[in-house]
Write a protein that holds these residues in place. Structure first.
Motif, PDB file in Angstrom:
ATOM      1  N   VAL A 100       0.855  -1.182   0.000  1.00  0.00           N
ATOM      2  CA  VAL A 100       0.000   0.000   0.000  1.00  0.00           C
ATOM      3  C   VAL A 100       0.890   1.230   0.000  1.00  0.00           C
ATOM      4  O   VAL A 100       1.828   1.329   0.789  1.00  0.00           O
ATOM      5  CB  VAL A 100      -0.914   0.005   1.236  1.00  0.00           C
ATOM      6  CG1 VAL A 100      -1.609   1.344   1.372  1.00  0.00           C
ATOM      7  CG2 VAL A 100      -1.926  -1.102   1.143  1.00  0.00           C
ATOM      8  N   PRO A 117       1.908   4.513   1.160  1.00  0.00           N
ATOM      9  CA  PRO A 117       1.562   5.199   2.404  1.00  0.00           C
ATOM     10  C   PRO A 117       1.020   6.607   2.170  1.00  0.00           C
ATOM     11  O   PRO A 117       0.315   7.153   3.015  1.00  0.00           O
ATOM     12  CB  PRO A 117       2.887   5.237   3.166  1.00  0.00           C
ATOM     13  CG  PRO A 117       3.930   5.081   2.126  1.00  0.00           C
ATOM     14  CD  PRO A 117       3.334   4.260   1.038  1.00  0.00           C
ATOM     15  N   THR A 146      -0.893   7.815  -0.613  1.00  0.00           N
ATOM     16  CA  THR A 146      -2.252   7.886  -1.145  1.00  0.00           C
ATOM     17  C   THR A 146      -3.111   6.734  -0.642  1.00  0.00           C
ATOM     18  O   THR A 146      -4.288   6.675  -0.940  1.00  0.00           O
ATOM     19  CB  THR A 146      -2.221   7.830  -2.676  1.00  0.00           C
ATOM     20  OG1 THR A 146      -1.632   6.584  -3.057  1.00  0.00           O
ATOM     21  CG2 THR A 146      -1.406   8.954  -3.251  1.00  0.00           C
ATOM     22  N   SER A 147      -2.521   5.804   0.108  1.00  0.00           N
ATOM     23  CA  SER A 147      -3.131   4.539   0.521  1.00  0.00           C
ATOM     24  C   SER A 147      -3.774   3.791  -0.647  1.00  0.00           C
ATOM     25  O   SER A 147      -4.799   3.168  -0.517  1.00  0.00           O
ATOM     26  CB  SER A 147      -4.102   4.715   1.700  1.00  0.00           C
ATOM     27  OG  SER A 147      -5.139   5.595   1.430  1.00  0.00           O
ATOM     28  N   ARG A 148      -3.124   3.872  -1.792  1.00  0.00           N
ATOM     29  CA  ARG A 148      -3.524   3.061  -2.941  1.00  0.00           C
ATOM     30  C   ARG A 148      -2.780   1.734  -2.883  1.00  0.00           C
ATOM     31  O   ARG A 148      -1.614   1.682  -2.505  1.00  0.00           O
ATOM     32  CB  ARG A 148      -3.112   3.751  -4.244  1.00  0.00           C
ATOM     33  CG  ARG A 148      -4.150   4.639  -4.859  1.00  0.00           C
ATOM     34  CD  ARG A 148      -3.515   5.279  -6.084  1.00  0.00           C
ATOM     35  NE  ARG A 148      -4.313   6.363  -6.603  1.00  0.00           N
ATOM     36  CZ  ARG A 148      -5.344   6.206  -7.424  1.00  0.00           C
ATOM     37  NH1 ARG A 148      -5.699   5.007  -7.798  1.00  0.00           N
ATOM     38  NH2 ARG A 148      -6.018   7.242  -7.860  1.00  0.00           N
ATOM     39  N   LEU A 164      -9.169  -0.042   4.181  1.00  0.00           N
ATOM     40  CA  LEU A 164      -8.011   0.752   4.583  1.00  0.00           C
ATOM     41  C   LEU A 164      -6.710   0.151   4.097  1.00  0.00           C
ATOM     42  O   LEU A 164      -5.816   0.853   3.646  1.00  0.00           O
ATOM     43  CB  LEU A 164      -7.967   0.855   6.107  1.00  0.00           C
ATOM     44  CG  LEU A 164      -9.120   1.627   6.735  1.00  0.00           C
ATOM     45  CD1 LEU A 164      -9.161   1.387   8.227  1.00  0.00           C
ATOM     46  CD2 LEU A 164      -8.956   3.104   6.451  1.00  0.00           C
ATOM     47  N   ASN A 165      -6.590  -1.168   4.237  1.00  0.00           N
ATOM     48  CA  ASN A 165      -5.342  -1.828   3.889  1.00  0.00           C
ATOM     49  C   ASN A 165      -5.628  -3.243   3.396  1.00  0.00           C
ATOM     50  O   ASN A 165      -5.448  -4.209   4.122  1.00  0.00           O
ATOM     51  CB  ASN A 165      -4.431  -1.855   5.132  1.00  0.00           C
ATOM     52  CG  ASN A 165      -3.008  -2.220   4.779  1.00  0.00           C
ATOM     53  OD1 ASN A 165      -2.757  -2.805   3.724  1.00  0.00           O
ATOM     54  ND2 ASN A 165      -2.083  -1.908   5.653  1.00  0.00           N
TER      55      ASN A 165
END
Lengths: 387, 325
Positions: free
Chosen positions: B87, B89, B91-93, B293-294
């Motif tokens: 992931v 960190p 853009t949490s893409r 989220l993750n």
């Protein structure tokens, strides 16, 4: 803190209006965001508009009129959490999202949404609440990305039959010696870490927290310690509003985070809300437009339409929040009662509320000597809290 | 297992789906043979299939294999692949890549480890409780109750299955809530509802999955001939001696079958914990909160219950119970 925040907000507002070309001259924070062009002028209506929204934001009561006016058919998809909204927006299948601040900055920094041309939204004017203009979560480097819809505070709700009065401080939900241990509820999301930070900001100034959304590693660790301490005395966490209401009404919860609208739904005279001395966090919702949206004319028309006092007020009343367009309050006695109940016109109240903002690595309190913790760090930290 | 099955046609491998269907495939033409002989022209499809073994096999297996491989296995594999992704960190893409961090974190983050172990403990507790209730109930229903009572109890066990899963969880929430049934009915006697915690979550899960244990155990006990009870009594065994030396050993396969349900269903659940567990966190809670989220961590975590179930089945296999199921 209030003064700082207000000054920052007004500086942003000023730079957005006057100096949109050289907003960074204000000396305020500059964020590194992908260069997405803003739309200069609109074409014909595309006939379609796809919206990701909170339950209650898009209803036939006002979409029918919009479709009749513009020919844009509105397809609404309800999302349950901010994280779901972000995920849905990244599929590229939606044009608009009613994002809360904790989702907005993530979308902006990720290049998922485009800056807005406010000249194309005439209803975005003087009547929009000052506290909802130019906030960090939807205005970056002086460019507006969001059109405000409404806002609400995360308040301390308490069962007066048990507490016998109004708690002054959030300490009843944080401290181990709380008389209500085991009957405390807290919001179940990583963004709740900010609530711990707000409490620490007041009670442990030596940590140097200036903004609950700009935490360096030490500060985040302190917030997590506080949350772990709270975990020992928590009765239930809530993410589902219905569960929270039944928990309060059923007597399992005596104190905890709540929204004004949830207290109203609980419809129980012994349940009250208060804004404790430390202040609190809150959610400020705004329409954001997807970078890849093929339906920009419809989207701009929708943002303008929902900024009208009556439509904006209808959304706010339906959801249970303070409307962004304050002109609504004067439209009827019922509207005024709603505005008073949700403190819509009370900027002094909202000055004590830290609007949800996505934490990012760049410290949004202006510090440059440290790296702040990102939302990903918060997500990971949050899961260690509950163990 | 699927590759070996054509060569091994023994029926002891009944858990092995393809081999079971292959047996059926070969059994069928034998029974239809005289029919095709009599009406050779009236059943062209049967004749066609009879002459072509491969087509027959393919047409039989096409649907179940599409489901098993195409939907069941592939989706799990896709999930597993995501577990190695990273992931961003900022853009949490989620971006494709290769990292073992997500798996490592299951063991190194104390909260993750304790949640896994807690979930395992809860699933075992639910299974133990179900066995504890199901065996005496099964003996009573099968051997002691009048036919009328037996039917009544059978309905009582299965009736909750008709209600929605969430409805049952919320019903338990209402029972144990502060102003709920327990405090209303037992409050005058000085009994207080404990509030929502891990124990109430275990009770709720037991309530949810009990029928899956009770029914096979009841059926198994019913099949024990009454003469065995008489023989046991003749040889001097008392009631408990008969239960532990005669009944239990005979119904172990049924208990294992039931426990596969109670154990694996408890492992994957999280709504029971959310609504009746107070602040209790289960593996499912971590997956549910990470899925947006993750996703990689969620994917890595979804392998934990699978690992537990595989371990459980291996232990069950060692006892030899799976062969007798």
């Amino acid at each position: 803190m209030r003064g700082n925040k207000l000054a920052a907000a007004s500086l942003f507002a000023a730079s957005a209006v006057v100096l949109s070309a050289c907003a960074t001259d204000s000396g305020e924070l500059t964020l590194d965001v992908p260069d997405v062009p803003m739309i200069e002028e609109l074409g014909d209506f595309e006939g379609e508009l796809n919206i990701v929204n909170w339950s209650g934001f898009v209803e036939p009561a006002w979409t029918d009129q919009f479709t009749a006016d513009t020919g844009c058919v509105v397809n609404a998809r309800v999302a349950g959490t901010s994280d779901e909204m972000v995920t849905l927006m990244r599929t590229g299948e939606y044009d608009l999202v009613s994002a809360s601040g904790d989702a907005a900055l993530r979308l902006i920094v990720g290049g998922d949404v485009q800056p807005l041309n406010m000249e194309l939204i005439p209803n975005f004017g003087d009547d929009i609440a000052e506290g909802m203009k130019g906030q960090i979560y939807d205005t970056v480097n002086g460019n507006p990305y969001g059109v405000p819809i409404g806002r609400g505070a995360n308040l301390l709700q308490y069962n007066e039959d048990v507490t016998g009065g109004e708690p002054e401080s959030w300490d009843v939900v944080w401290e181990s010696d709380s008389p209500y241990a085991g009957k405390i509820t807290a919001y179940d999301a990583p963004i709740y870490i900010a609530d711990a930070a707000v409490y620490l900001m007041y009670h442990e100034p030596e940590l140097g927290i200036e903004n609950p959304y700009a935490l360096d590693d030490t500060q985040l660790a302190a917030a997590v310690d506080l949350l772990k301490q709270q975990n020992e005395i928590i009765g239930e966490y809530w993410a589902d509003p219905v569960a929270q209401i039944t928990s309060f009404v059923g007597g399992n919860t005596v104190v905890g985070t709540s929204w004004e609208v949830l207290r109203k739904f609980a419809d129980s005279p012994n349940l009250k809300t208060t804004l404790p001395i430390e202040g609190s966090t809150g959610w400020f919702d705004a329409w954001l437009l997807s970078t890849t949206s093929p339906n920009t004319a419809c989207a701009y028309a929708w943002m303008d339409y929902t900024s009208q006092p009556d439509v904006n007020g209808a959304i706010a009343m339906n959801f249970g929040m303070a409307p962004a367009n304050l002109a609504f309050c004067a439209t009827s006695e019922e509207a005024q009662a709603h505005c008073d109940e949700f403190a819509a016109e009370d900027e002094a109240f909202f000055d004590r509320i830290w609007a949800w903002t996505t934490p990012i690595e760049q410290c949004i309190d202006g510090r440059t000597d440290v790296t702040c913790t990102s939302f990903q760090d918060w997500t990971n930290a949050w899961l260690t809290v509950k163990g | 297992m699927t590759e070996r099955s054509p060569h091994r046609d023994d029926d002891t491998q009944s858990a092995d789906n393809p081999s079971a269907t292959a047996t059926v495939a070969e059994a069928e033409p034998r029974s239809t043979e005289p029919v095709t002989g009599l009406h050779e022209h009236s059943r062209p499809l049967s004749t066609y299939l009879f002459q072509r073994t491969r087509v027959r096999l393919i047409s039989l297996l096409a649907l179940p294999m599409t489901w098993l491989v195409g939907i069941y296995i592939v989706s799990l594999v896709l999930l597993l692949v995501t577990a190695f992704w990273v992931v961003n960190p900022f853009t949490s893409r989620v971006t494709p890549g290769f990292t073992l961090d997500n798996f490592v974190s299951i063991f190194t983050v104390p909260a993750y480890l304790s949640t896994s172990l807690r979930t395992l403990g809860m699933a075992l507790a639910v299974t133990a409780l179900s066995i504890l209730f199901a065996v005496p109930l099964g003996i009573y229903m099968a051997k002691l109750a009048s036919p009328m009572m037996r039917n009544l109890l059978a309905v009582a066990i299965t009736l909750p299955l008709w209600a929605g899963y969430l409805v049952k969880i919320l019903a338990m929430r209402l029972v144990f809530t502060e102003n709920g049934f327990i405090n209303w009915a037992l409050g005058p006697l000085g009994v207080e509802s404990p509030g929502f915690n891990v124990w109430i979550a275990i009770v709720t899960l037991t309530y949810l999955w009990f029928p899956y244990m009770a029914l096979p155990v009841f059926t198994a006990i019913r099949q024990i001939p009454n003469s065995l009870f008489d023989a046991s009594a003749d040889m001097g065994a008392r009631s408990f001696g008969t239960i532990f030396r005669v009944v239990i050993p005979l119904i172990v396969p049924a208990i294992i079958a039931g426990s596969v349900f109670t154990f694996s269903l408890s492992l994957g659940d999280y709504l029971a914990a959310r609504f009746t567990g107070g602040a209790t966190q289960m593996i499912g809670s971590i997956i549910a909160s990470n899925i947006n989220l993750n996703p990689p961590v969620a994917a890595a975590f979804s392998m934990v219950p699978i690992a537990f179930v595989v371990m459980y089945l291996m232990v069950a296999r060692r006892t030899g119970s799976l062969e007798r199921m």
